[in-house]
Design a protein around this motif. Structure first.
Motif, PDB file in Angstrom:
ATOM      1  N   ARG A  30       0.673  -1.343   0.011  1.00  0.00           N
ATOM      2  CA  ARG A  30      -0.178  -0.177  -0.090  1.00  0.00           C
ATOM      3  C   ARG A  30       1.027   1.421   0.137  1.00  0.00           C
ATOM      4  N   LYS A  85       3.737   1.536  -1.421  1.00  0.00           N
ATOM      5  CA  LYS A  85       4.532   1.377  -2.778  1.00  0.00           C
ATOM      6  C   LYS A  85       5.945   1.088  -2.549  1.00  0.00           C
ATOM      7  N   GLN A  90      -3.304  -3.803  -7.892  1.00  0.00           N
ATOM      8  CA  GLN A  90      -2.988  -2.346  -7.342  1.00  0.00           C
ATOM      9  C   GLN A  90      -3.790  -2.089  -6.073  1.00  0.00           C
ATOM     10  N   GLU A 100      -4.540   0.634  -3.257  1.00  0.00           N
ATOM     11  CA  GLU A 100      -4.562   2.224  -2.775  1.00  0.00           C
ATOM     12  C   GLU A 100      -4.599   2.226  -1.419  1.00  0.00           C
ATOM     13  N   ASP A 123      -5.561   3.332   2.059  1.00  0.00           N
ATOM     14  CA  ASP A 123      -6.638   3.552   2.793  1.00  0.00           C
ATOM     15  C   ASP A 123      -6.492   4.741   3.820  1.00  0.00           C
TER      16      ASP A 123
END
Length: 362
Positions: free
Chosen positions: A221, A223, A232, A234, A236
């Motif tokens: 999350r 990256k 993918q 994203e 939260d």
């Protein structure tokens, strides 16, 4: 007093809430298919945890992450048999005890999540908190924090499993570890400098699958890792704010954590994670204030009209009930405001010099 039962009839979250609410001291033993764990509690505060092979696992993880020598960590644990001073035992061998405590916290979060999801196993509570002969590791958190974080992990477990369903998925770090990151993030980033699959990573770390996939999911999350075949993920925003709020609570910045609570509750009052966090912040703040204001202490008013003029109307109402005879616990019951608001006002009165605390004669 001893208490035992099964976690189907008495679910783990309810058991932990009972221990927290009663401010118990003792040992909670949990047994299930994965083994056995003991949690040592002092007045509602988790001070240590024990399970078979835990010390060796902590030593190996710190060495794998190149954070400490495994032999030094094990020597520090041996030192604990000769001194009750945890900080001194680890400092003697050049080991940062904060890393060891963080590993203890991680172990507890993951095992509490696994037990809550499984809903099976047995428990035994005893007021004997003796750790002699146990393979224990120090920890430092309240039962409230352990309960909140494990329930948050339970709520987000479905997202983790959906993103990382099989052990054959390969994980590769795309950023180096740094001292500002949580300990297990640093461990995983170090071990995945060269790509390896989730199964090997889990075996290398010696931790449960749910614990490892949870932290890999966090890194995905952020990256900081790439996972072959994973969707993918994203960020939260609620999870991120809850994590920041928990750090604030750990640092004793309860008012700032309360602002995060208010913001999250306003945006989604139905989110269980947010409601649990709000309750945890409030109870941690109350406990901290009772540390400043012992329940048996008697507040005595100090005549200062100018200082009183600086107070808000509701604060002056509480100050007006301070009579030099009622102790803190009686004032909390007498004031119609919330317990937290009353304690915050009393603490403010003490800081402003409008009230002095006296302890009753024994």
């Amino acid at each position: 007093m001893a208490l035992h039962g099964d976690l189907f009839s008495y679910p783990l979250p309810e058991l932990l809430q009972w221990l927290d609410g009663s401010r118990k001291t003792g040992t909670l033993q949990l047994s299930w298919e994965a083994g056995e764990r003991k949690i040592f509690v002092l007045s509602g505060q988790v001070v240590a945890t024990a399970s078979r092979g835990l010390r060796e696992r902590v030593a190996r993880l710190l060495e794998l992450a190149k954070l400490s020598s495994g032999s030094r960590v094990l020597a520090s644990f041996e030192e604990l048999q000769r001194t009750p001073d945890v900080e001194q035992a680890f400092a003697t061998h050049g080991v940062d005890v904060r890393m060891v405590r963080e590993m203890g916290r991680e172990e507890l979060f993951s095992s509490m999540m696994d037990l809550t999801i499984a809903g099976r196993g047995t428990f035994h509570w005893t007021e004997d908190a003796d750790r002699t002969g146990e393979d224990w590791v120090p920890s430092d958190m309240s039962i409230r924090e352990m309960l909140f974080e494990s329930l948050r992990w339970v709520d987000e477990h479905g997202d983790v499993e959906q993103a990382l369903p099989i052990d054959a998925m390969s994980v590769r770090a795309v950023a180096p570890p740094s001292a500002s990151q949580p300990l297990l993030h640093r461990v995983i980033l170090t071990l995945c400098a060269n790509s390896q699959n989730l199964g090997r990573l889990r075996l290398s770390m010696g931790m449960s699958r749910s614990a490892v996939t949870r932290r890999v999911f966090d890194l995905l999350r952020l990256k900081l890792v790439e996972v072959e075949g994973a969707p993918q993920v994203e960020a939260d925003p609620v999870a991120e704010m809850l994590e920041k709020g928990q750090v604030l609570v750990r640092e004793g910045q309860y008012d700032s954590a309360g602002i995060i609570c208010a913001s999250l509750l306003a945006s989604d009052p139905a989110d269980r994670r947010v409601r649990e966090f709000a309750r945890m912040v409030q109870r941690e703040h109350v406990a901290a204030l009772y540390g400043e204001l012992p329940p048996v202490a008697v507040p005595v008013p100090v005549h200062d009209p100018e200082g009183m003029a600086l107070l808000k109307p509701e604060e002056r109402q509480i100050a007006g009930l301070v009579n030099g005879g009622w102790d803190v616990s009686t004032l909390v019951l007498a004031v119609p405001a919330r317990e937290l608001d009353t304690l915050r006002t009393l603490a403010k009165l003490v800081r402003m010099g409008l009230v002095q605390l006296t302890m009753p004669m024994r």
